[in-house]
Every structure is written in C-alpha cells, then in structure tokens.
Design a protein around this motif. Structure first.
Motif, mmCIF file in Angstrom:
data_model
loop_
_atom_site.group_PDB
_atom_site.id
_atom_site.type_symbol
_atom_site.label_atom_id
_atom_site.label_comp_id
_atom_site.label_asym_id
_atom_site.label_seq_id
_atom_site.Cartn_x
_atom_site.Cartn_y
_atom_site.Cartn_z
ATOM 1 N N GLU A 154 0.832 -1.208 0.000
ATOM 2 C CA GLU A 154 0.000 0.000 0.000
ATOM 3 C C GLU A 154 0.866 1.257 0.000
ATOM 4 N N ARG B 213 2.447 1.811 -3.395
ATOM 5 C CA ARG B 213 1.483 2.358 -4.363
ATOM 6 C C ARG B 213 1.300 3.858 -4.156
ATOM 7 N N GLU B 214 1.297 4.276 -2.890
ATOM 8 C CA GLU B 214 1.072 5.690 -2.592
ATOM 9 C C GLU B 214 2.243 6.563 -3.032
ATOM 10 N N GLN C 139 5.150 12.640 1.083
ATOM 11 C CA GLN C 139 3.831 12.076 1.339
ATOM 12 C C GLN C 139 3.319 12.505 2.713
ATOM 13 N N GLU D 152 -7.167 7.833 8.555
ATOM 14 C CA GLU D 152 -7.231 8.216 7.144
ATOM 15 C C GLU D 152 -8.684 8.277 6.711
ATOM 16 N N PRO E 69 -10.202 8.044 3.004
ATOM 17 C CA PRO E 69 -10.053 7.980 1.544
ATOM 18 C C PRO E 69 -11.127 8.749 0.782
#
Length: 221
Positions: A27, A30-31, A66, A110, A112
């Motif tokens: 994950e 991917r970010e 990020q 988080e 999304p």
C-alpha cells in the motif's frame, strides 16, 4: 469515555507502537509510486531499477513528501480539520472536557473518501497556525501572545505534547519538528496536545483582545 481533563499527571508516553498490517508495504509503495516516478524511478521496471542506495534515498524523500501532504490539508480536508478543532476548543473552554475528547476521537487515521477529519490534518493545521500566531508572523494575532499563552490549570491528556508544541511554536518550529514530535509523543497525544495548545492560545488571545473565545475560533481555518 475518554476525558481530556485528568485527576493526576499524564504518564510519560510509551514506546512507539509498531503496527504490522497485511499488505501495508504494498500500500505504501502504491502511494509513493507517483512521487518516485517524478524522480525517474519506475517500480515496475526491474531492468531499469537504480542501485539500492539511490532507491533508498528516493524513497525517503518520497515518504517525507507524502507525510507533508497528509499534514498539510487543503480544501474540504482542511475545512473538516478546522471544524473539529473549533468544536474542541469551544468544548474545552466551556469545561466540557469529555465532549472535547469525543470530538477529537472522531478524527480518523485516514479518510479515503474525504468525509471525516484525519488525525494528521488536525495536527498539521494546528501546528501551522500556532507557528504563525506565536512567532508574531500573523498580523491578526495580538502582540506578546506567546508570552501570555499558558496551558489551562490542572492535568490534561496531551499536556506533554502541548508543552512541547507551544515551546517550538514560539520559535516557529512546531510544524518542522513534526517527525520528532510524533515519534516522541505519538499520534493520539499529539492530537489532544494540538487542541489543548490551540485552546490555550485562543484563551490568551481572548483575554488580550477582550473578545469571547467563540468570537475567535474562526481564526482556526
């Protein structure tokens, strides 16, 4: 139910909690893949992969960028964080510290779909504002606000974090010290401490300007 106000001193923060979640590494990759791509690194291109040292340096920079994005909310994410902090400040100022804790607990790790405030957004917004207010870089904030700001009396959940935040914000270094603060205090204590530091500052602002607290919370935006 949690209550921000404690009957005894807050215990020292424990060691950082390490969470192992299936698929976490994939994950994260991917970010940060788009950020790595900006440096010419394609994680799917095994033949064109850089050496390990170059890849590690690029990944470190990508993760820092990020994290900066997570702690620098914009648009609706910023509005959600601001509304949460405004409500928490009002509740603490009214003495309803259990309600303040309940408000802050609504912040999620988080979101999304961008429908809930995030812990990172609340912390980042608070620290950025405190840096400006307490260092004298916000023309709307009273002069000598930093000298007049004190945490509310008593013991509080997040008071250690709030103490560190205020000390750094007076030097305009709270936001840039995020990594150190998060490692030392942990996310929950930083969330509560950010709200507590904001409340202390708004209350000092209120006394200096003879303006009710609820007439100043709009500055949290």
């Amino acid at each position: 139910m949690a209550d921000m106000h404690r009957h005894d001193p807050e215990p020292p923060p424990g060691p950082p909690r390490i969470e192992h979640r299936s698929g976490m590494a994939d994950e994260m990759l991917r970010e940060i893949a788009p950020l790595l791509a900006e440096e010419g690194i394609d994680l799917d291109d095994a033949d064109g992969a850089p050496d390990l040292e170059t890849l590690q340096a690029a990944m470190t920079r990508a993760i820092e960028r990020q994290n900066m994005t997570l702690f620098t909310p914009v648009g609706h994410a910023r509005e959600l964080a601001a509304a949460t902090l405004q409500a928490a400040i009002a509740a603490i100022s009214d003495g309803d510290t259990a309600h303040a804790a309940a408000i802050l607990e609504q912040a999620q790790p988080e979101s999304p779909d961008n429908t809930a405030p995030t812990v990172a957004a609340c912390i980042g917004l608070a620290l950025g504002l405190l840096d400006d207010w307490l260092s004298g870089n916000d023309p709307h904030a009273p002069t000598a606000l930093a000298q007049q700001t004190r945490l509310p009396a008593g013991h509080w959940l997040g008071e250690r974090a709030a103490t560190d935040i205020l000390a750094l914000a007076r030097k305009r270094r709270a936001f840039r010290s995020l990594d150190t603060l998060m490692t030392r205090q942990g996310g929950q204590h930083m969330l509560y401490g950010s709200a507590l530091a904001l409340t202390a500052t708004i209350r000092a602002w209120s006394l200096q300007s003879d303006t009710p607290v609820n007439g100043l919370t709009h500055h949290v935006h």
